[in-house]
Design an enzyme around this catalytic site. Structure first.
Site, PDB file in Angstrom:
ATOM      1  N   ASP A  50      -7.073   1.614  -8.112  1.00  0.00           N
ATOM      2  CA  ASP A  50      -5.718   1.828  -7.387  1.00  0.00           C
ATOM      3  C   ASP A  50      -4.410   0.864  -8.056  1.00  0.00           C
ATOM      4  O   ASP A  50      -4.707  -0.087  -8.294  1.00  0.00           O
ATOM      5  CB  ASP A  50      -5.471   1.737  -6.010  1.00  0.00           C
ATOM      6  CG  ASP A  50      -6.206   0.500  -5.179  1.00  0.00           C
ATOM      7  OD1 ASP A  50      -7.078  -0.263  -5.955  1.00  0.00           O
ATOM      8  OD2 ASP A  50      -5.612   0.041  -4.200  1.00  0.00           O
ATOM      9  N   HIS A  52      -4.149  -3.193  -8.054  1.00  0.00           N
ATOM     10  CA  HIS A  52      -5.336  -3.672  -7.457  1.00  0.00           C
ATOM     11  C   HIS A  52      -6.053  -3.441  -8.797  1.00  0.00           C
ATOM     12  O   HIS A  52      -7.234  -4.479  -8.899  1.00  0.00           O
ATOM     13  CB  HIS A  52      -5.679  -3.162  -6.455  1.00  0.00           C
ATOM     14  CG  HIS A  52      -6.761  -3.641  -5.650  1.00  0.00           C
ATOM     15  ND1 HIS A  52      -7.502  -3.067  -4.593  1.00  0.00           N
ATOM     16  CD2 HIS A  52      -7.286  -4.994  -5.692  1.00  0.00           C
ATOM     17  CE1 HIS A  52      -7.990  -4.100  -4.039  1.00  0.00           C
ATOM     18  NE2 HIS A  52      -8.225  -5.313  -4.648  1.00  0.00           N
ATOM     19  N   GLU A  99       0.839  -1.165  -0.117  1.00  0.00           N
ATOM     20  CA  GLU A  99       0.094  -0.024   0.007  1.00  0.00           C
ATOM     21  C   GLU A  99       0.968   1.138   0.041  1.00  0.00           C
ATOM     22  O   GLU A  99       1.760   1.250   1.013  1.00  0.00           O
ATOM     23  CB  GLU A  99      -0.870   0.005   1.336  1.00  0.00           C
ATOM     24  CG  GLU A  99      -1.992  -0.913   1.176  1.00  0.00           C
ATOM     25  CD  GLU A  99      -3.344  -0.809   0.750  1.00  0.00           C
ATOM     26  OE1 GLU A  99      -3.449   0.811   0.315  1.00  0.00           O
ATOM     27  OE2 GLU A  99      -4.283  -1.547   0.774  1.00  0.00           O
TER      28      GLU A  99
END
Ligand SMILES: [Zn+2]
Length: 234
Positions: free
Chosen positions: A154, A143, A101
């Site tokens: 994303d 993703h 992330e």
């Protein structure tokens, strides 16, 4: 590379997974909020690694010690892959991937920082050294490439894929990474963000949010764009 390992997520399955892919995401929230969500058992989400705007690296689910546990970052996911001319549908990426992330309120609106790219490339080098399955560029995906049908967008239009492939996989080509957000949709989101007085500081690259505007706005914006862009029938 300095990696914070003192904050761990409870949201993973205690199961060694084969590492065949890396999946990139943006957080849609600040670092603090992201850590709050990922360390809350009720949220049932996590990623292996979080990289902050200043390049700080947090390993929330073990993966840098040579084995990787199953984190909960990809959800329902699928992508067609071709190996030596054979096409294969890969599903359930949590079973076979490391999730990274990048802290960004919205990667379709705001650029990633130089420090984030540097840390991300460092982490990828390290992972490639640990997991032979990561030797080719095709296995690094966003993703949005594996769950775009659910409206996931994303890491988004601002993420520089070509740069990642050039640095981490020199001379191995740059696989196509189609993005989910259309330009017109991004323009509408930008209009909303501008109307609220939110700006990007040109010098620091940081997003400046006026007092009175809750930063949770971006979590809502992400949820909104997800349902607007979803092509899932369910
Ligand atoms: Zn994501």
């Amino acid at each position: 590379m300095n990696i914070v390992t003192t904050i761990r997520s409870p949201n993973y399955t205690d199961l060694d997974i084969p590492v065949e892919f890396v999946v990139l995401h943006f957080t849609a929230a600040s670092l603090e909020r992201t850590l709050e969500i990922f360390t809350d058992a009720a949220s049932e989400v996590s990623a292996h690694i979080v990289i902050d705007r200043d390049g700080s690296i947090y390993e929330l689910v073990p993966c840098l010690g040579g084995t990787a546990q199953r984190a909960w970052h990809a959800g329902k996911s699928r992508m067609e892959f071709s190996t030596n001319g054979d096409s294969q549908l890969i599903e359930s990426f949590n079973d076979r991937s490391i999730g990274i992330e990048l802290v960004n309120l919205n990667g379709n609106l705001f650029p990633y920082t130089e420090a984030q790219y540097a840390s991300l490339f460092g982490v990828l080098e390290r992972l490639k050294g640990l997991y032979p399955g990561l030797a080719r560029p095709e296995v690094v995906v966003g993703h949005e490439q594996i769950a775009g049908f659910r409206g996931k967008s994303d890491p988004g239009l601002c993420f520089e894929w070509e740069r990642l492939f050039a640095v981490c996989y020199p001379n191995l080509g740059a696989p196509r990474r189609n993005q989910v957000c259309r330009k017109a949709f991004v323009e509408k989101m930008s209009g909303l963000v501008r109307a609220l007085g939110i700006t990007v500081n040109r010098a620091s690259g940081e997003v400046e949010i006026p007092e009175g505007v809750p930063s949770s706005l971006f979590e809502h914006l992400s949820a909104l764009s997800e349902s607007a862009l979803s092509r899932d029938e369910v």
